[in-house]
Motif scaffolding. Structure first.
Motif, PDB file in Angstrom:
ATOM      1  N   VAL A  97       0.810  -1.218   0.000  1.00  0.00           N
ATOM      2  CA  VAL A  97       0.000   0.000   0.000  1.00  0.00           C
ATOM      3  C   VAL A  97       0.844   1.269   0.000  1.00  0.00           C
ATOM      4  O   VAL A  97       0.496   2.260  -0.660  1.00  0.00           O
ATOM      5  CB  VAL A  97      -0.979  -0.008   1.192  1.00  0.00           C
ATOM      6  N   ASP A  98       1.969   1.262   0.716  1.00  0.00           N
ATOM      7  CA  ASP A  98       2.791   2.477   0.780  1.00  0.00           C
ATOM      8  C   ASP A  98       3.230   2.950  -0.602  1.00  0.00           C
ATOM      9  O   ASP A  98       3.393   4.155  -0.823  1.00  0.00           O
ATOM     10  CB  ASP A  98       4.027   2.237   1.654  1.00  0.00           C
ATOM     11  N   SER A  99       3.426   2.025  -1.529  1.00  0.00           N
ATOM     12  CA  SER A  99       3.793   2.421  -2.894  1.00  0.00           C
ATOM     13  C   SER A  99       2.710   3.276  -3.522  1.00  0.00           C
ATOM     14  O   SER A  99       2.990   4.289  -4.169  1.00  0.00           O
ATOM     15  CB  SER A  99       4.050   1.185  -3.765  1.00  0.00           C
ATOM     16  N   SER A 100       1.460   2.882  -3.349  1.00  0.00           N
ATOM     17  CA  SER A 100       0.367   3.665  -3.921  1.00  0.00           C
ATOM     18  C   SER A 100       0.238   5.023  -3.248  1.00  0.00           C
ATOM     19  O   SER A 100      -0.070   6.027  -3.891  1.00  0.00           O
ATOM     20  CB  SER A 100      -0.952   2.891  -3.813  1.00  0.00           C
ATOM     21  N   LEU A 101       0.474   5.055  -1.934  1.00  0.00           N
ATOM     22  CA  LEU A 101       0.419   6.340  -1.236  1.00  0.00           C
ATOM     23  C   LEU A 101       1.473   7.295  -1.777  1.00  0.00           C
ATOM     24  O   LEU A 101       1.202   8.486  -1.981  1.00  0.00           O
ATOM     25  CB  LEU A 101       0.634   6.127   0.264  1.00  0.00           C
ATOM     26  N   ALA A 102       2.677   6.768  -2.030  1.00  0.00           N
ATOM     27  CA  ALA A 102       3.770   7.613  -2.503  1.00  0.00           C
ATOM     28  C   ALA A 102       3.633   7.956  -3.980  1.00  0.00           C
ATOM     29  O   ALA A 102       3.795   9.114  -4.379  1.00  0.00           O
ATOM     30  CB  ALA A 102       5.107   6.921  -2.245  1.00  0.00           C
TER      31      ALA A 102
END
Length: 206
Positions: A97-102
């Motif tokens: 998920v952190d990839s999509s947030l960034a």
């Protein structure tokens, strides 16, 4: 007992794939089996969506891009992550998920809160037990990739400002959740990065 979900995050060129291989070998040597997976991918539908979202010949809007990644993630969670974690396995996941947030939330300007809500739905609220954030200067990351000119995928063709925004977003996430996200200096040799990663996971071992 529920297994552990360990995710690896960072810019391309940070050494995520190298670290993943090192962790799998190290954990197996210590008697802890680890299942390595990647995003987007890991199951048939997600692999097909991966080919679409990375295709440099396609024009994909920011919202559509976020939805494609979320759809691929939802299928991976349903088919692989929840069953394996439920059986007690350790799963090592290259991006989550952190990839999509960034990438979509920050660099595409969709808003990190909005993208987080989309992914809460996609994952059913599944969170990583520990995230290894490989921190690297965007310029060095690009250099490690060898420029990736005509061979670059759709995202790799973005300009320097795009990747600088991603790096800032990752730093912000790490500052917000220090108990989950372990920031690791990825500029050094792979052996040093692996040792730092093992230290960051030590408290999760039985």
């Amino acid at each position: 007992m529920r297994g552990r979900l360990i995710t690896i995050e960072g810019l391309d060129g940070a050494g995520k794939t190298t670290l993943s291989g090192g962790l799998v070998d190290a954990r197996r040597a210590r008697g802890v089996g680890v299942v390595p997976l990647r995003e987007p991918g890991g199951v048939e539908l997600a692999e097909r969506l991966r080919a679409i979202v990375k295709d440099p010949a396609l024009r994909i809007g920011a919202r559509a891009e976020a939805l494609i990644y979320a759809a691929a993630r939802a299928q991976l969670v349903e088919e692989e992550l929840r069953p394996r974690l439920g059986s007690g396995a350790w799963v090592l996941l290259d991006r989550f998920v952190d990839s999509s947030l960034a990438y979509q939330g920050a660099a595409r300007g969709l808003g990190m809160a909005e993208v987080a809500e989309l992914n809460r739905f996609a994952t059913g609220g599944l969170r990583a037990d520990r995230t290894l954030y490989l921190r690297i200067d965007p310029t060095l990351g690009r250099r490690r990739q060898g420029g990736r000119g005509d061979g670059a995928d759709r995202l790799e063709r973005e300009d320097a400002g795009f990747f600088e925004a991603i790096a800032r977003a990752y730093d912000e996430l790490a500052a917000q959740e220090p108990e989950r996200i372990a920031a690791i200096d990825a500029s050094g040799p792979p052996e040093a990065v692996l040792l730092d990663a093992l230290d960051a996971l030590a408290d999760l071992l039985p």
